[in-house]
Write an enzyme that holds these catalytic residues in place. Structure first.
Site, PDB file in Angstrom:
ATOM      1  N   ASP A 180     -11.772   8.757  41.097  1.00 13.35           N
ATOM      2  CA  ASP A 180     -11.819   8.583  42.540  1.00 13.35           C
ATOM      3  C   ASP A 180     -12.912   7.582  42.911  1.00 13.35           C
ATOM      4  O   ASP A 180     -13.203   6.659  42.145  1.00 13.35           O
ATOM      5  CB  ASP A 180     -12.060   9.953  43.205  1.00 13.35           C
ATOM      6  CG  ASP A 180     -11.399  10.072  44.570  1.00 13.35           C
ATOM      7  OD1 ASP A 180     -11.858   9.399  45.502  1.00 13.35           O
ATOM      8  OD2 ASP A 180     -10.429  10.840  44.711  1.00 13.35           O
ATOM      9  N   HIS A 222     -14.899  10.333  49.792  1.00 13.53           N
ATOM     10  CA  HIS A 222     -13.613  10.862  49.344  1.00 13.53           C
ATOM     11  C   HIS A 222     -13.702  11.599  48.015  1.00 13.53           C
ATOM     12  O   HIS A 222     -13.252  12.734  47.873  1.00 13.53           O
ATOM     13  CB  HIS A 222     -12.624   9.696  49.246  1.00 13.53           C
ATOM     14  CG  HIS A 222     -11.202  10.082  49.013  1.00 13.53           C
ATOM     15  ND1 HIS A 222     -10.669  10.291  47.756  1.00 13.53           N
ATOM     16  CD2 HIS A 222     -10.180  10.274  49.877  1.00 13.53           C
ATOM     17  CE1 HIS A 222      -9.388  10.593  47.865  1.00 13.53           C
ATOM     18  NE2 HIS A 222      -9.056  10.588  49.132  1.00 13.53           N
ATOM     19  N   ASN A 326       0.814   9.730  51.520  1.00 19.55           N
ATOM     20  CA  ASN A 326       0.718  10.137  52.929  1.00 19.55           C
ATOM     21  C   ASN A 326       1.577   9.305  53.869  1.00 19.55           C
ATOM     22  O   ASN A 326       1.208   9.082  55.021  1.00 19.55           O
ATOM     23  CB  ASN A 326      -0.738  10.037  53.391  1.00 19.55           C
ATOM     24  CG  ASN A 326      -1.667  10.870  52.554  1.00 19.55           C
ATOM     25  OD1 ASN A 326      -1.293  11.930  52.060  1.00 19.55           O
ATOM     26  ND2 ASN A 326      -2.882  10.405  52.380  1.00 19.55           N
ATOM     27  N   SER A 413      -4.297  13.774  49.214  1.00 16.33           N
ATOM     28  CA  SER A 413      -5.521  13.655  48.412  1.00 16.33           C
ATOM     29  C   SER A 413      -6.264  14.978  48.338  1.00 16.33           C
ATOM     30  O   SER A 413      -6.975  15.249  47.363  1.00 16.33           O
ATOM     31  CB  SER A 413      -6.455  12.606  49.021  1.00 16.33           C
ATOM     32  OG  SER A 413      -6.008  11.304  48.786  1.00 16.33           O
TER      33      SER A 413
END
Length: 483
Positions: A180, A222, A326, A413
């Site tokens: 990530d 994130h 998404n 996510s």
């Protein structure tokens, strides 16, 4: 580092990160884009520095010959993965794709493709200076002494993690890679479980950078949020993750503009494999294409290179879990893509089901859709019959953010790390299981979730396996209760 994977440890710089979940990013420096219409790639304007995947047979002599062909075509070998038959190259030669196949060693080259449509912003490999080691994001702030917030974690109740914890929190034998934007290891809920020795940054041309702190976040929270959902410690502070007893490592695969280019992602899988990670979480899609089409020269070569990286990691015992995306898109019925390439100028194009969302649609990758508190499909979540494996909470999820803080985020996510955490619990309790067996357990143990009562024609399939929830909502309790 495995002797058979000849990953070069070149000098690499630390790039900063700004990640929008599921792969979105702001535009990088503009370069003439390659073809996105399926007719092969047009060369970038002369002099532009570009990165490429060059695929060959996973045999030493063919990899050696491919490296020589790259050099003869005016390229530089950035990373060479013998076990994959993949070489990452860099060149300013506008005819590199053609020239690399023309020399005496060019017959060893199978396919070659640019990994992006914008110029390489990192600069030539090895050119960036390494900054001094940092103390982590917002290092000057003292972490507040927070009361436990498990009561706010409705997501853990939905997947029965709260009940599973009565039997198992997982074990430190299990190592989970957070592939990530970096993880803030100074966070009091993450520090107890963080493994710095197995952390890395891959976001400088895909070259592993083990400089202390290179794998930390800069502007993006994130990765830290994802990490908390997987394994926030049971320590009387803040929240508790799905598998609070396992170890986590940061595998930073995002550049300073928020892009996850193929060479970064490939580096991450090879690193995970060679560092014996058990599960890796991938809450992104690989840029600059939301869907990579195998009838396009560049995209087809990249699709194959990434497939090989995933297969290599899987063969080494790594289970990959990924967010479905998404875009509220039916992955089983692809028609158009209007957002790619996202690093230069998007071009609306017709696509079909041979165009893949990487990595989530690759074999061996667990594809996770998102649910709400009421077990409905999150409106943003991608879907698709026989594309979604399982579902998990992804709307308004409370987790860790840098600086010892906590925050709410939504997205597939956020759903994916719930499944990663359950996989880590399964591996903790049944360490002999291989990735395919853990995948089977996740699917079998998931709680069936029927299509909405109000008819939605997009939700095809049965209660046991449908387009919105796959084989159901992941179940942490079933993952541990029989062992």
């Amino acid at each position: 580092m495995s002797a058979r994977s000849r990953t070069r440890r070149l000098s690499a710089g630390l790039a900063v990160v700004a990640l929008a979940f599921a792969g979105a990013g702001t535009a990088a420096a503009h370069a003439t884009p390659v073809s996105v219409t399926g007719s092969g790639a047009a060369a970038a304007e002369p002099g532009i520095l570009m990165n490429y995947v060059v695929n060959t047979k996973p045999v030493a002599i063919h990899v050696d010959r491919t490296e020589e062909a790259i050099k003869a075509a005016g390229g530089t070998v950035v990373q060479s993965y013998e076990d994959l038959g993949v070489v990452i190259a860099q060149s300013t030669n506008p005819n590199f794709r053609t020239d690399v196949k023309l020399g005496k060693n060019g017959k060893s080259v199978q396919t070659v493709g640019a990994t992006r449509t914008a110029a390489v912003k990192e600069g030539p490999v090895g050119s960036a200076a390494k900054p001094a080691a940092t103390k982590g994001l917002l290092a000057g702030e003292s972490a507040p002494a927070l009361d436990p917030r498990e009561g706010e974690q409705w997501d853990m109740v939905q997947i029965k993690a709260d009940q599973a914890h009565q039997q198992s929190d997982g074990t430190t034998r299990v190592l989970v890679g957070i592939n990530d934007s970096g993880v803030d290891d100074t966070h009091p809920d993450l520090a107890p479980n963080f493994d710095a020795a197995d952390s890395v940054s891959c976001n400088n041309n895909g070259v592993p950078d083990t400089t202390p702190g290179a794998w930390r976040p800069t502007t993006s929270d994130h990765g830290t949020h994802v990490a908390g959902t997987v394994a926030a410690a049971r320590n009387g502070v803040g929240i508790v993750g799905v598998a609070p007893g396992v170890r986590i490592a940061s595998v930073k695969v995002v550049n300073d503009d928020g892009f996850i280019y193929p060479e970064y992602a490939i580096c991450g899988w090879v690193w995970a494999a060679e560092h014996k990670m058990d599960v890796t979480n991938h809450s992104y899609f690989i840029d600059p294409f939301e869907f990579w089409c195998n009838d396009d020269g560049d995209q087809g070569a990249v699709q194959e290179a990434v497939r090989r990286a995933v297969a290599f990691a899987t063969g080494k015992g790594v289970l990959s879990v990924a967010a479905a995306g998404n875009s509220n898109y039916d992955l089983a019925n692809k028609t158009t893509d209007s957002g790619s390439p996202n690093d230069t100028t998007p071009v609306t194009r017709t696509i079909n089901n041979d165009c893949l969302d990487l990595p989530t649609e690759l074999p061996g990758v667990i594809t996770v859709a998102s649910t709400t508190r009421t077990k409905d499909r999150s409106g943003f979540s991608n879907f698709g019959l026989n594309k979604i494996d399982v579902a998990a909470p992804g709307s308004s999820i409370l987790s860790t953010i840098p600086g010892g803080k906590y925050g709410l985020k939504s997205g597939t996510s956020m759903a994916s790390p719930h499944v990663t955490g359950v996989a880590a619990l399964i591996k903790s309790n049944r360490p002999w299981l291989k990735p395919a067996e853990i995948e089977k357990a996740l699917r079998t143990d998931a709680d069936d979730q029927a299509c909405p009562a109000v008819v939605d024609a997009r939700c095809t399939g049965t209660t046991a396996n449908n387009a919105f929830f796959g084989q159901g909502i992941v179940d942490a309790l079933d993952g541990v209760k029989r062992w």
